[in-house]
Design a protein around this motif. Structure first.
Motif, PDB file in Angstrom:
ATOM      1  N   LYS A  68       0.817  -1.222   0.000  1.00  0.00           N
ATOM      2  CA  LYS A  68       0.000   0.000   0.000  1.00  0.00           C
ATOM      3  C   LYS A  68       0.844   1.263   0.000  1.00  0.00           C
ATOM      4  N   CYS A  69       2.094   1.182   0.425  1.00  0.00           N
ATOM      5  CA  CYS A  69       2.950   2.361   0.534  1.00  0.00           C
ATOM      6  C   CYS A  69       3.308   2.920  -0.840  1.00  0.00           C
ATOM      7  N   ASN A  70       3.578   2.054  -1.772  1.00  0.00           N
ATOM      8  CA  ASN A  70       3.917   2.460  -3.133  1.00  0.00           C
ATOM      9  C   ASN A  70       3.813   1.217  -4.006  1.00  0.00           C
ATOM     10  N   ARG A 276       7.671   2.469   3.800  1.00  0.00           N
ATOM     11  CA  ARG A 276       8.396   3.715   3.566  1.00  0.00           C
ATOM     12  C   ARG A 276       9.904   3.523   3.695  1.00  0.00           C
ATOM     13  N   PRO A 327       0.423  13.612   1.787  1.00  0.00           N
ATOM     14  CA  PRO A 327       1.094  13.424   3.077  1.00  0.00           C
ATOM     15  C   PRO A 327       1.517  14.725   3.740  1.00  0.00           C
ATOM     16  N   TYR A 388       3.563   6.745   0.280  1.00  0.00           N
ATOM     17  CA  TYR A 388       2.169   7.181   0.366  1.00  0.00           C
ATOM     18  C   TYR A 388       1.940   8.471  -0.427  1.00  0.00           C
ATOM     19  N   SER A 391       0.690   6.235  -4.497  1.00  0.00           N
ATOM     20  CA  SER A 391      -0.400   5.287  -4.217  1.00  0.00           C
ATOM     21  C   SER A 391      -1.668   5.967  -3.736  1.00  0.00           C
ATOM     22  N   LEU A 392      -1.593   7.263  -3.355  1.00  0.00           N
ATOM     23  CA  LEU A 392      -2.771   7.960  -2.841  1.00  0.00           C
ATOM     24  C   LEU A 392      -3.314   8.999  -3.813  1.00  0.00           C
TER      25      LEU A 392
END
Length: 426
Positions: A68-70, A276, A327, A388, A391-392
């Motif tokens: 989910k982080c990247n 991360r 972020p 993040y 991916s966001l």
């Protein structure tokens, strides 16, 4: 083979070319196409070095990369090549990992609040290891995946972390007996314990207490007849060298606690969920200045205004909080927004306000940053932007990736970068 030209869009950096050279060429290429498209460049070297650092510093802990982080394809292919496991938090992430050839037994479904359909998908595709922290989740799993191998996530003290998670996830120690008893009633297999000390932990002793808490839960579970074989120490590890507590300092505490509470002869497998740590410092964002205003004495001026140090610059980038820079709002005390000029500029600096491209007035990246005077069409670079961010992105951001390597003949890729272009739609 995973990172070969046949599997990825690869360009080899040769003849001494550097990442900076590549950024220059990409900006020139976009200019020739009359495009200001923002893009990321990821240094795969940095990811490989982080992995070697992990193996040396935490030799007993196997990393399961937090997808989910990247989830950029080049990142995932690199992690596959390095032999890590994967922490997936949804059906979509499991699908992506499996589509790239990740074996089901190298995935942990590390989300304690899962949709029923997602649990069923995991069962159908052989993903058996998953977390839980409540009785309702146990009941759900018993109907949807009764042969799952379960990991009980416990809440730990994360008061010294920049991003705290235990208020949302994790069972309190006082509920463990009841939860494990319910798992026994449902004939479910609990194999281990997980925790997350929060991202950006500033007190390494938090990990020692968390590992001690996990040992306590192991003892309770063993008395109830469970065969406990797995400890998951979570994620949140920083990969930056300028953070208050270094990775080495945290690792020293973790290694000592593992030796004390889970010695190597205990035959307990130790894993973690770093995200991360691997990608944060690997990525640099290049964003274009698409508009500019000059404010002097609360009055707006054109660029022809006299060279007064009292003026304030307002710049508008083509990426922002609704793109990949959210972020900055969500993690202001952790994420450092420190843009710098693409070209060296030694002109006087001015107080600058930097905005994102949307019509929302909250899409502000900073209102007190000092930069030389820039112009429409100039580029700003932002380092440490891999976690993040991509991916966001919201739905009006389209991501595409190209991979750049130098020495494909070597055991691991060296001097590698990834280009990730972004087309923004409003």
């Amino acid at each position: 083979n995973i990172l070969s030209p046949e599997n990825c869009d690869i360009e080899i950096l040769d003849n001494g070319r550097t990442i900076n050279d590549f950024i220059d060429n990409k900006i020139e290429e976009l200019g020739s196409k009359d495009s200001e498209q923002p893009f990321y460049v990821a240094n795969l070297d940095d990811m490989v070095k982080k992995h070697l650092r992990w193996l040396t510093t935490l030799p007993r802990v196997k990393p399961f990369y937090a997808l989910k982080c990247n989830s950029s394809p080049a990142v995932l292919r690199t992690m596959i090549a390095l032999g890590t496991g994967f922490d997936c938090a949804s059906k979509g992430e499991i699908q992506l990992a499996l589509s790239l050839g990740v074996a089901p037994d190298k995935i942990i479904y590390a989300h304690t609040t899962k949709a029923r359909s997602h649990i069923k998908y995991a069962r159908t595709h052989g993903v058996n290891m998953m977390t839980f922290d409540s009785e309702d989740e146990l009941v759900k799993i018993s109907f949807c995946h009764p042969t799952a191998r379960l990991v009980l996530r416990i809440a730990v003290d994360d008061t010294c972390s920049v991003i705290r998670l235990s208020s949302k996830f994790g069972a309190r120690l006082g509920t463990v007996n009841k939860l494990l008893g319910r798992a026994r009633e449902l004939d479910l297999d609990v194999i281990g314990v997980s925790f997350h000390a929060g991202s950006g932990c500033t007190e390494s002793s938090a990990f020692k207490q968390a590992i001690a808490d996990a040992r306590h839960v192991f003892d309770i579970a063993n008395k109830l007849g469970f065969q406990m074989t797995l400890l998951d120490i979570g994620g949140g590890f920083t990969g930056r060298n300028d953070f208050k507590v270094t990775f080495e300092e945290v690792s020293e505490v973790i290694n000592g606690a593992l030796d004390e509470y889970f010695p190597s002869d205990s035959e307990v497998e130790i894993i973690a969920e770093p995200g991360r740590y691997y990608v944060e410092s690997s990525f640099t964002l290049a964003a274009n200045i698409i508009a500019k205003r000059v404010i002097l004495d609360d009055t707006e001026h054109s660029d022809i205004v006299e060279n007064s140090r009292d003026r304030t610059m307002m710049y508008y980038l083509n990426d922002g909080l609704y793109g990949s820079l959210s972020p900055i709002v969500d993690e202001p005390s952790y994420y450092k927004f420190e843009p710098y000029c693409h070209r060296v500029n030694i002109d006087p600096v001015y107080q600058s306000i930097i905005w994102g491209p949307t019509c929302d007035s909250t899409d502000k990246l900073t209102d007190d940053y000092w930069l030389p005077e820039l112009h429409v069409g100039d580029w700003l670079l932002i380092d440490n932007s891999g976690a993040y961010t991509v991916s966001l992105c919201t739905e009006y951001c389209e991501i595409k990736c190209c991979i750049y390597l130098t020495e494909l003949c070597q055991p691991v890729p060296l001097n590698c970068v990834v280009y990730i272009g972004k087309a923004m739609y409003y």
